[in-house]
Scaffold this motif. Structure first.
Motif, PDB file in Angstrom:
ATOM      1  N   ILE A 156      34.485 -33.013  23.210  1.00  0.00           N
ATOM      2  CA  ILE A 156      34.584 -31.619  23.634  1.00  0.00           C
ATOM      3  C   ILE A 156      33.567 -31.377  24.750  1.00  0.00           C
ATOM      4  CG2 ILE A 156      34.424 -29.214  22.911  1.00  0.00           C
ATOM      5  CD1 ILE A 156      35.021 -30.232  20.037  1.00  0.00           C
ATOM      6  N   ALA A 157      34.041 -30.899  25.890  1.00  0.00           N
ATOM      7  CA  ALA A 157      33.194 -30.704  27.065  1.00  0.00           C
ATOM      8  C   ALA A 157      32.271 -29.498  26.898  1.00  0.00           C
ATOM      9  CB  ALA A 157      34.072 -30.504  28.300  1.00  0.00           C
ATOM     10  N   CYS A 158      31.154 -29.558  27.584  1.00  0.00           N
ATOM     11  CA  CYS A 158      30.245 -28.424  27.785  1.00  0.00           C
ATOM     12  C   CYS A 158      29.429 -28.021  26.557  1.00  0.00           C
ATOM     13  CB  CYS A 158      30.994 -27.203  28.316  1.00  0.00           C
ATOM     14  SG  CYS A 158      31.837 -27.519  29.871  1.00  0.00           S
ATOM     15  N   LEU A 159      29.339 -28.870  25.546  1.00  0.00           N
ATOM     16  CA  LEU A 159      28.574 -28.519  24.350  1.00  0.00           C
ATOM     17  C   LEU A 159      27.171 -29.094  24.400  1.00  0.00           C
ATOM     18  CD1 LEU A 159      31.014 -29.018  21.334  1.00  0.00           C
ATOM     19  CD2 LEU A 159      30.353 -26.900  22.457  1.00  0.00           C
ATOM     20  N   ASN A 160      26.197 -28.228  24.194  1.00  0.00           N
ATOM     21  CA  ASN A 160      24.811 -28.638  24.033  1.00  0.00           C
ATOM     22  C   ASN A 160      24.394 -28.148  22.645  1.00  0.00           C
ATOM     23  OD1 ASN A 160      22.243 -29.527  24.404  1.00  0.00           O
ATOM     24  ND2 ASN A 160      21.666 -27.952  25.886  1.00  0.00           N
ATOM     25  N   ILE A 161      24.546 -29.024  21.651  1.00  0.00           N
ATOM     26  CA  ILE A 161      24.348 -28.647  20.245  1.00  0.00           C
ATOM     27  C   ILE A 161      22.941 -29.013  19.811  1.00  0.00           C
ATOM     28  CG2 ILE A 161      25.171 -28.996  17.885  1.00  0.00           C
ATOM     29  CD1 ILE A 161      27.858 -29.884  19.158  1.00  0.00           C
TER      30      ILE A 161
END
Length: 122
Positions: free
Chosen positions: A53-58
């Motif tokens: 999944i793109a754009c995730l900074n968890i």
């Protein structure tokens, strides 16, 4: 002229209409499994592949909560649309849109405060 219309033009119109109606569902993929907080296993016709999944900074503390949220929203068989962004180590990186409403799954995660958008500047 009417005979030409009945035998040639009308069947072509019907066939092309059916193709246009069906094309919306042909491009959809199906969730097979939530593998991690960022990784899904997806099926598309007779192919199976992994999608990040793109754009995730968890945040590391929220990994389990993100997995639970994904499993709730992306049950097996959920139809999705993919917007490819990149390929990393033979894994497709893409925005994942829930069908039919096209809500982006990363936005659901952001709305729950479990991740930040790493693509905001893009």
């Amino acid at each position: 002229m009417i005979l030409l219309f009945r035998r040639l033009i009308l069947p072509l119109f019907v066939i092309s209409s059916l193709i246009l109606i069906a094309s919306g569902s042909i491009n959809a993929a199906e969730v097979l499994q939530v593998s991690s907080s960022r990784l899904l296993q997806v099926g598309d016709n007779n192919r199976i592949y992994n999608v990040e999944i793109a754009c995730l900074n968890i945040k590391s503390d929220d990994e389990e909560a993100v997995i639970d949220l994904l499993k709730h929203n992306l049950r097996r068989g959920t139809r999705i649309s993919l917007q490819p962004k990149d390929i990393k180590n033979d894994i497709l990186v893409a925005r994942v849109l829930l069908l039919p409403d096209k809500k982006e799954i990363s936005k659901v995660i952001f709305d729950h405060g479990l991740a930040t958008n790493s693509c905001e500047s893009n």
